[in-house]
Design a protein around this motif. Sequence first.
Motif, PDB file in Angstrom:
ATOM      1  N   SER A  53       0.728  -1.334   0.142  1.00 57.69           N
ATOM      2  CA  SER A  53      -0.028   0.076   0.101  1.00 57.69           C
ATOM      3  C   SER A  53       0.801   1.414  -0.075  1.00 57.69           C
ATOM      4  N   PRO A  54       1.845   1.315   0.849  1.00 57.07           N
ATOM      5  CA  PRO A  54       2.654   2.581   0.942  1.00 57.07           C
ATOM      6  C   PRO A  54       3.142   3.099  -0.623  1.00 57.07           C
ATOM      7  N   GLY A  55       3.825   2.043  -1.299  1.00 56.01           N
ATOM      8  CA  GLY A  55       4.329   2.505  -2.607  1.00 56.01           C
ATOM      9  C   GLY A  55       3.096   3.089  -3.518  1.00 56.01           C
ATOM     10  N   HIS A  56       2.088   2.088  -3.550  1.00 52.76           N
ATOM     11  CA  HIS A  56       0.991   2.312  -4.305  1.00 52.76           C
ATOM     12  C   HIS A  56       0.270   3.921  -4.073  1.00 52.76           C
ATOM     13  N   VAL A  57       0.123   4.047  -2.871  1.00 53.25           N
ATOM     14  CA  VAL A  57      -0.338   5.499  -2.417  1.00 53.25           C
ATOM     15  C   VAL A  57       0.521   6.545  -3.106  1.00 53.25           C
ATOM     16  N   ASP A  58       1.949   6.381  -2.783  1.00 52.83           N
ATOM     17  CA  ASP A  58       2.915   7.327  -3.321  1.00 52.83           C
ATOM     18  C   ASP A  58       2.816   7.506  -5.048  1.00 52.83           C
ATOM     19  N   ALA A  59       2.578   6.056  -5.570  1.00 50.81           N
ATOM     20  CA  ALA A  59       2.438   6.202  -7.144  1.00 50.81           C
ATOM     21  C   ALA A  59       1.415   6.929  -7.526  1.00 50.81           C
ATOM     22  N   VAL A  60      -0.065   6.821  -6.905  1.00 47.57           N
ATOM     23  CA  VAL A  60      -1.119   7.692  -7.178  1.00 47.57           C
ATOM     24  C   VAL A  60      -0.808   9.157  -6.828  1.00 47.57           C
ATOM     25  N   ARG A  61      -0.368   9.502  -5.679  1.00 47.06           N
ATOM     26  CA  ARG A  61      -0.228  10.874  -5.440  1.00 47.06           C
ATOM     27  C   ARG A  61       0.658  11.298  -6.653  1.00 47.06           C
ATOM     28  N   ALA A  62       1.748  10.835  -6.867  1.00 47.77           N
ATOM     29  CA  ALA A  62       2.701  11.375  -7.999  1.00 47.77           C
ATOM     30  C   ALA A  62       2.292  11.500  -9.277  1.00 47.77           C
ATOM     31  N   ASN A  63       1.395  10.636  -9.665  1.00 50.84           N
ATOM     32  CA  ASN A  63       0.735  10.655 -10.906  1.00 50.84           C
ATOM     33  C   ASN A  63      -0.633  11.013 -11.491  1.00 50.84           C
ATOM     34  N   MET A  64      -1.042  11.467 -10.049  1.00 56.30           N
ATOM     35  CA  MET A  64      -2.402  12.009 -10.280  1.00 56.30           C
ATOM     36  C   MET A  64      -2.622  13.211  -9.441  1.00 56.30           C
ATOM     37  N   PHE A  65      -2.819  13.194  -8.041  1.00 56.05           N
ATOM     38  CA  PHE A  65      -3.104  14.094  -7.127  1.00 56.05           C
ATOM     39  C   PHE A  65      -2.277  15.307  -7.253  1.00 56.05           C
ATOM     40  N   ASP A  66      -0.836  15.149  -6.997  1.00 57.60           N
ATOM     41  CA  ASP A  66       0.327  16.116  -7.048  1.00 57.60           C
ATOM     42  C   ASP A  66       0.399  16.638  -8.217  1.00 57.60           C
ATOM     43  N   LEU A  67      -0.313  16.423  -9.459  1.00 56.09           N
ATOM     44  CA  LEU A  67      -0.479  17.027 -10.588  1.00 56.09           C
ATOM     45  C   LEU A  67      -1.453  18.107 -10.934  1.00 56.09           C
ATOM     46  N   LEU A  68      -2.489  17.882  -9.939  1.00 56.67           N
ATOM     47  CA  LEU A  68      -3.809  18.795 -10.028  1.00 56.67           C
ATOM     48  C   LEU A  68      -3.917  19.853  -8.727  1.00 56.67           C
ATOM     49  N   THR A  69      -4.737  20.918  -9.275  1.00 51.14           N
ATOM     50  CA  THR A  69      -4.905  21.734  -8.099  1.00 51.14           C
ATOM     51  C   THR A  69      -6.189  21.094  -7.399  1.00 51.14           C
ATOM     52  N   PRO A  70      -6.325  21.540  -6.074  1.00 47.03           N
ATOM     53  CA  PRO A  70      -7.769  21.298  -5.337  1.00 47.03           C
ATOM     54  C   PRO A  70      -8.758  21.495  -6.073  1.00 47.03           C
ATOM     55  N   GLU A  71      -9.066  22.672  -7.015  1.00 49.70           N
ATOM     56  CA  GLU A  71     -10.065  22.957  -7.626  1.00 49.70           C
ATOM     57  C   GLU A  71     -10.383  21.799  -8.875  1.00 49.70           C
ATOM     58  N   SER A  72      -9.279  21.555  -9.399  1.00 49.58           N
ATOM     59  CA  SER A  72      -9.275  20.482 -10.597  1.00 49.58           C
ATOM     60  C   SER A  72      -9.804  19.110  -9.805  1.00 49.58           C
ATOM     61  N   LEU A  73      -9.195  18.725  -8.936  1.00 55.29           N
ATOM     62  CA  LEU A  73      -9.612  17.762  -8.303  1.00 55.29           C
ATOM     63  C   LEU A  73     -11.138  17.433  -7.744  1.00 55.29           C
ATOM     64  N   GLU A  74     -11.475  18.697  -7.305  1.00 55.52           N
ATOM     65  CA  GLU A  74     -12.965  18.823  -6.934  1.00 55.52           C
ATOM     66  C   GLU A  74     -13.766  18.442  -8.149  1.00 55.52           C
ATOM     67  N   THR A  75     -13.480  19.262  -9.364  1.00 51.67           N
ATOM     68  CA  THR A  75     -14.348  19.219 -10.439  1.00 51.67           C
ATOM     69  C   THR A  75     -14.209  17.806 -10.899  1.00 51.67           C
ATOM     70  N   LEU A  76     -12.953  17.018 -11.054  1.00 54.98           N
ATOM     71  CA  LEU A  76     -12.733  15.844 -11.501  1.00 54.98           C
ATOM     72  C   LEU A  76     -13.724  14.707 -10.636  1.00 54.98           C
TER      73      LEU A  76
END
Length: 140
Positions: free
Chosen positions: A102-125
């Motif tokens: 899980s820790p490596g997976h969570v890091d990969a999700v963050r690095a390839n999705m969440f860290d690339l988007l603004t909070p507003e973009s995440l809410e819209t998505l």
Amino acid sequence: MWRSYLDATRLLLLTLDRQLERDSDISFTDFELLVLLSEATEHRMRMSALAEAVTTSRSGVTRAISRLVAAGWVRRVECENDRRGTLAELTADGERKLAAASPGHVDAVRANMFDLLTPESLETLAQICETMRAHMTERR
């Protein structure tokens, strides 16, 4: 937009699968099944419910669960109230595997999705995806 969406989704799933295989020797599909079982009551789910949750065929889930059983991460259990049904149950080894991956997976999700988007973009998505999921779930 359509092509970008398809490409981004496919690339994200491929990236997550490769990360899990490389770092934890588990596929994204198998990881997803372990997550579902870990969140289920008594860490058990009917095979049909698993198939629906991962939007795949029952035969596909049966093959995946067979891999997880062979690895010792899941066991099959007869359904107490319906002898025709079979449950998949997460084992202690499966819980450990999930915790380790899980820790490596969570890091990969963050690095390839969440860290690339603004909070507003995440809410819209999130709103867009929920609208699509609700529509398609209603049509099942």
